[in-house]
Scaffold this motif. Structure first.
Motif, PDB file in Angstrom:
ATOM      1  N   ASN A 236      -3.068  13.708  -2.797  1.00  0.00           N
ATOM      2  CA  ASN A 236      -2.039  12.674  -2.677  1.00  0.00           C
ATOM      3  C   ASN A 236      -2.665  11.292  -2.509  1.00  0.00           C
ATOM      4  O   ASN A 236      -2.508  10.430  -3.368  1.00  0.00           O
ATOM      5  CB  ASN A 236      -1.125  12.990  -1.498  1.00  0.00           C
ATOM      6  N   LEU A 237      -3.382  11.089  -1.401  1.00  0.00           N
ATOM      7  CA  LEU A 237      -4.104   9.841  -1.156  1.00  0.00           C
ATOM      8  C   LEU A 237      -5.523  10.199  -0.739  1.00  0.00           C
ATOM      9  O   LEU A 237      -5.725  11.089   0.091  1.00  0.00           O
ATOM     10  CB  LEU A 237      -3.431   9.021  -0.053  1.00  0.00           C
TER      11      LEU A 237
ATOM     12  N   TYR B  96      -5.198   4.196   6.379  1.00  0.00           N
ATOM     13  CA  TYR B  96      -4.258   3.214   5.824  1.00  0.00           C
ATOM     14  C   TYR B  96      -3.639   2.325   6.892  1.00  0.00           C
ATOM     15  O   TYR B  96      -3.199   1.208   6.585  1.00  0.00           O
ATOM     16  CB  TYR B  96      -3.197   3.932   4.989  1.00  0.00           C
TER      17      TYR B  96
ATOM     18  N   TYR C 231       0.545   7.978  -6.688  1.00  0.00           N
ATOM     19  CA  TYR C 231       0.476   6.959  -5.650  1.00  0.00           C
ATOM     20  C   TYR C 231      -0.973   6.691  -5.248  1.00  0.00           C
ATOM     21  O   TYR C 231      -1.817   7.566  -5.307  1.00  0.00           O
ATOM     22  CB  TYR C 231       1.276   7.415  -4.422  1.00  0.00           C
ATOM     23  N   GLY C 232      -1.246   5.473  -4.818  1.00  0.00           N
ATOM     24  CA  GLY C 232      -2.585   5.162  -4.329  1.00  0.00           C
ATOM     25  C   GLY C 232      -3.644   5.312  -5.391  1.00  0.00           C
ATOM     26  O   GLY C 232      -3.470   4.913  -6.550  1.00  0.00           O
ATOM     27  N   GLU C 233      -4.766   5.928  -5.026  1.00  0.00           N
ATOM     28  CA  GLU C 233      -5.902   6.100  -5.940  1.00  0.00           C
ATOM     29  C   GLU C 233      -5.673   7.379  -6.752  1.00  0.00           C
ATOM     30  O   GLU C 233      -6.311   8.407  -6.521  1.00  0.00           O
ATOM     31  CB  GLU C 233      -7.203   6.185  -5.146  1.00  0.00           C
ATOM     32  N   SER C 234      -4.771   7.319  -7.717  1.00  0.00           N
ATOM     33  CA  SER C 234      -4.316   8.522  -8.424  1.00  0.00           C
ATOM     34  C   SER C 234      -5.375   9.122  -9.342  1.00  0.00           C
ATOM     35  O   SER C 234      -5.220  10.241  -9.818  1.00  0.00           O
ATOM     36  CB  SER C 234      -3.062   8.204  -9.245  1.00  0.00           C
TER      37      SER C 234
ATOM     38  N   ARG D 104       0.847  -1.194   0.000  1.00  0.00           N
ATOM     39  CA  ARG D 104       0.000   0.000   0.000  1.00  0.00           C
ATOM     40  C   ARG D 104       0.881   1.243   0.000  1.00  0.00           C
ATOM     41  O   ARG D 104       2.053   1.166   0.358  1.00  0.00           O
ATOM     42  CB  ARG D 104      -0.955  -0.017   1.208  1.00  0.00           C
ATOM     43  N   PRO D 105       0.341   2.389  -0.367  1.00  0.00           N
ATOM     44  CA  PRO D 105       1.181   3.575  -0.535  1.00  0.00           C
ATOM     45  C   PRO D 105       1.750   4.101   0.776  1.00  0.00           C
ATOM     46  O   PRO D 105       1.206   3.854   1.859  1.00  0.00           O
ATOM     47  CB  PRO D 105       0.221   4.598  -1.158  1.00  0.00           C
TER      48      PRO D 105
ATOM     49  N   ASP E  33       2.360   6.353   3.787  1.00  0.00           N
ATOM     50  CA  ASP E  33       1.348   7.139   4.492  1.00  0.00           C
ATOM     51  C   ASP E  33       1.994   7.972   5.587  1.00  0.00           C
ATOM     52  O   ASP E  33       2.244   7.482   6.687  1.00  0.00           O
ATOM     53  CB  ASP E  33       0.294   6.197   5.086  1.00  0.00           C
TER      54      ASP E  33
ATOM     55  N   GLY F 167     -11.633   3.764  -3.457  1.00  0.00           N
ATOM     56  CA  GLY F 167     -10.546   3.561  -2.506  1.00  0.00           C
ATOM     57  C   GLY F 167     -10.921   2.835  -1.247  1.00  0.00           C
ATOM     58  O   GLY F 167     -10.058   2.571  -0.396  1.00  0.00           O
TER      59      GLY F 167
ATOM     60  N   GLN G  22      -6.417  10.287   3.013  1.00  0.00           N
ATOM     61  CA  GLN G  22      -5.492  11.089   3.804  1.00  0.00           C
ATOM     62  C   GLN G  22      -5.958  12.540   3.798  1.00  0.00           C
ATOM     63  O   GLN G  22      -6.449  13.029   2.779  1.00  0.00           O
ATOM     64  CB  GLN G  22      -4.114  10.982   3.147  1.00  0.00           C
TER      65      GLN G  22
END
Length: 708
Positions: free
Chosen positions: A492-493, A370, A515-518, A323-324, A326, A396, A496
């Motif tokens: 970013n995420l 996360y 990164y993550g759910e871009s 996972r990305p 965090d 996400g 987050q």
């Protein structure tokens, strides 16, 4: 068996130069008094030579937070969350908002409890004043409670872990991001027996520990249950945690072979919700965020700023990173942790690549989105959810231990398909590469209603990025550079928190990170917290989708060029009137005989300079990123003349490059790497010497995105 103390002394003398002997030694120790050995080895850690013990892999350690001077932290429970209401950072902000009817008045108070939720909320703000980004006044993350707590963390190794490192065994790949190598360190079925001893069993202390246990059980499948209870029967081992009030905050990482393993919580000093959770997460196998193998893409470590006894905390681990990264994780250190102190000032030991998000590393609450996802993955909490009982989570979200979708903050619904917003605004906005979609606050361009809360989820097609451009933004703030109302951007995420923007802006852009759910970005208007303050006009925003390839290419190829070739055409640099446009040989005959390329160049010389004051060219950076400045220069005559490149922000001047004295009678080339934030200034400064022979010239100035 040989006494542990004797073995430690012998190992110290030997310097661990004989690997075969070390293998034999550690094998013998693994069958003996491990605690005795650990006590002795911990006392002599520095002499033993940590780098020799670690070799390649750094997976297991003892997390020991030693406090030489115990401090009882007192916090404002109204603003920071009491033991009865602690949750993740987003929920803490929501609670603060619900409990506050005069947020604007609170923001006007200069002195704010630096450990409170209010202080953490303020730290996420970014005020745009006259085109420059300015941070709120009165905040000091380098000296708050989280920095002090994180800087007390230390590691020790078990004999078994030392044996693995010495022998050089390879890590297996059967583990999740931030978790101890292999499933053998996990607790079977997520059941963790525990006991409380000493004054930790008193009602007040016990309530704090049980609140952390309750949050973990509520959000994941991990259950800490009293040793000897029904749930601990038939678990196949005798391991258990013992919460002990020793002079430290510490825990072993993961479950060990058998019997008692201590989790120490100094009282007072360590009994805080986030510390207790941090140590419990170590106990179930989780490691620090800044130790991930992919950390270099997200953070920069300033090794020279780290105290000598703190380097262990920044060793990169061998992790799978499913996972990305965090920075909001409860396992992420404050960016000043273990910083050297100079004259009472603590040095920064880390910085985020996304500097606008550095406030995330200083949040202090419960498990964030996360953290829960990582534990759910590692312990396979949702493995039993199959068929119709397993929902298809969107945007996400992920399936949790209750077979329900665990949604990113701001989203709701059985499948995370809805946004939490008022009925008058917000919603899901689908964007594509072929069209631009506009988002406006209610009543735009007239002021929005006081107390408005709007949330938009912007969705691009899979494998694409979301790009947002502020056409116009007008949101109020106070003299302390704190936003009364703000636009939050989660770029970013999606799970987050994002940066909170206010002030006046036109033309600024944001693009989701890769990164993550871009392909997801969340946008929020919050005029509720300070609804006691008059609203601004709000904002009008354009958004679209772009491909990752185009975004990368744009970043690499975008550049500004100043050649001075067209006398009527403005250079992207603005000069102060002390520079002159040259053609052919310079008037003093001591400068260049012609341009570096083309016909024209910019110059200043000893005869034309105004009392030899520095001549300046200035450019304001439009966005935060790495840049490369290249240029041709000519420097001749007096040894007192100099040309320099400097960056300036609101507080400091940074000299990046300097050439001084006579550099000969030819053009030279130079390149300078620049890491700049939005609104920073880059200056080309020329100061001639004391006589007329001093000539300085520049030509072919190029500024491009990305490093040199």
């Amino acid at each position: 068996m040989v006494p542990a103390k004797f073995l430690v002394i012998f190992v110290l003398c030997l310097g661990i130069s004989d690997a075969n002997f070390l293998r034999k030694l550690l094998k013998e120790l693994s069958d003996g008094d491990a605690e005795d050995f650990q006590d002795e080895i911990g006392t002599n850690t520095d002499s033993l030579g940590r780098e020799l013990l670690r070799r390649r892999d750094q997976n297991g350690y003892y997390d020991d937070t030693v406090t030489d001077s115990p401090t009882q932290y007192v916090e404002d429970t109204t603003l920071s969350g009491s033991a009865e209401g602690v949750d993740d950072p987003a929920k803490e902000e929501e609670k603060l908002e619900e409990d506050t009817s005069n947020g604007g008045e609170l923001l006007d108070h200069k002195n704010v409890d630096k450990d409170s939720t209010l202080a953490k909320l303020i730290s996420s703000m970014d005020v745009i004043v006259h085109g420059q980004d300015q941070k709120p006044m009165g905040l000091h993350p380098e000296s708050d409670r989280k920095q002090k707590e994180d800087s007390l963390d230390q590691h020790k190794y078990t004999p078994e872990q030392l044996k693995v490192k010495a022998v050089g065994l390879e890590n297996d790949n059967n583990f999740k991001r931030n978790f101890e190598t292999g499933s053998s360190r996990l607790w079977e079925n997520g059941i963790v027996p525990y006991t409380l001893v000493g004054n930790l069993s008193n009602s007040e202390e016990k309530a704090i520990i049980e609140k952390a246990i309750e949050e973990l059980a509520k959000k994941t499948c991990i259950q800490l249950v009293p040793k000897g209870s029904v749930k601990t029967q038939d678990i196949g081992h005798k391991s258990f945690l013992e919460f002990v009030p020793k002079t430290s905050c510490s825990s072993w990482v993961g479950r060990h072979k058998s019997g008692k393993q201590e989790l120490t919580l100094q009282n007072p000093g360590c009994l805080h919700h986030s510390i207790v959770l941090h140590e419990i997460l170590h106990a179930i196998g989780m490691e620090h965020e800044q130790s991930r193998s992919d950390r270099d893409k997200h953070i920069k470590i300033f090794k020279k700023n780290i105290e000598s006894d703190g380097h262990d905390q920044f060793v990169k681990e061998h992790t799978s990173d499913t996972r990305p990264y965090d920075a909001e994780s409860i396992m992420q250190y404050n960016l000043y942790s273990f910083g050297k102190k100079t004259g009472g000032t603590v040095s920064k030991t880390m910085e985020l690549v996304e500097k606008k998000l550095e406030f995330l590393a200083d949040l202090e609450a419960g498990l964030d989105f996360y953290d829960v996802a990582d534990i759910t993955d590692a312990y396979q909490c949702a493995a039993h959810c199959k068929g119709l009982s397993r929902p298809k989570c969107e945007n996400g979200g992920f399936v949790d231990h209750n077979c329900k979708c665990f949604c990113p903050p701001g989203l709701k619904g059985d499948n995370c398909q809805k946004v939490e917003t008022s009925s008058a605004c917000g919603g899901i906005v689908d964007v594509s590469e072929s069209k631009v979609t506009e988002i406006r606050t209610p009543n735009w361009p007239s002021p929005y209603p006081a107390g408005t809360m709007c949330t938009w989820l912007i969705k691009a097609p899979a494998n694409m990025l979301v790009k947002l451009t502020v056409d116009n933004l007008n949101l109020p703030y106070n003299s302390l550079k704190r936003c009364y109302h703000w636009m939050e951007i989660r770029y970013n995420l999606i799970g987050q928190l994002g940066v909170k923007i206010c002030g006046k802006i036109k033309g600024k852009t944001w693009t989701t990170t890769p990164y993550g759910e871009s392909n997801l970005m969340m946008l929020r208007l919050d005029a509720k917290f300070a609804e006691d303050k008059d609203p601004g006009k709000g904002f009008s925003i354009s958004t679209t989708a772009i491909s990752k390839g185009i975004a990368t290419a744009d970043r690499k190829e975008k550049k500004l060029i100043c050649t001075f070739e067209n006398e009527d055409e403005d250079c992207f640099f603005e000069d102060d009137g002390n520079w002159f446009l040259g053609e052919g040989r310079s008037p003093s005959d001591y400068g260049p005989s012609k341009a570096y390329r083309g016909q024209f160049y910019a110059y200043v010389d000893g005869s034309n300079g105004k009392d030899h004051q520095p001549a300046k060219m200035t450019y304001k950076f439009p966005s935060t990123m790495d840049y490369c400045l290249s240029f041709a220069y000519y420097l001749s005559g007096s040894d007192m003349g100099n040309l320099r490149i400097q960056r300036e922000d609101a507080d400091y001047i940074y000299k990046l490059w300097t050439a001084q004295g006579n550099q000969g009678d030819s053009w030279k080339k130079a390149k300078v790497d620049i890491k700049a934030e939005t609104g920073d200034l880059i200056l080309i400064v020329a100061k001639t010497g004391s006589d007329y022979t001093s000539d300085i010239a520049v030509d072919d100035i190029i500024l491009k995105d990305g490093g040199c």
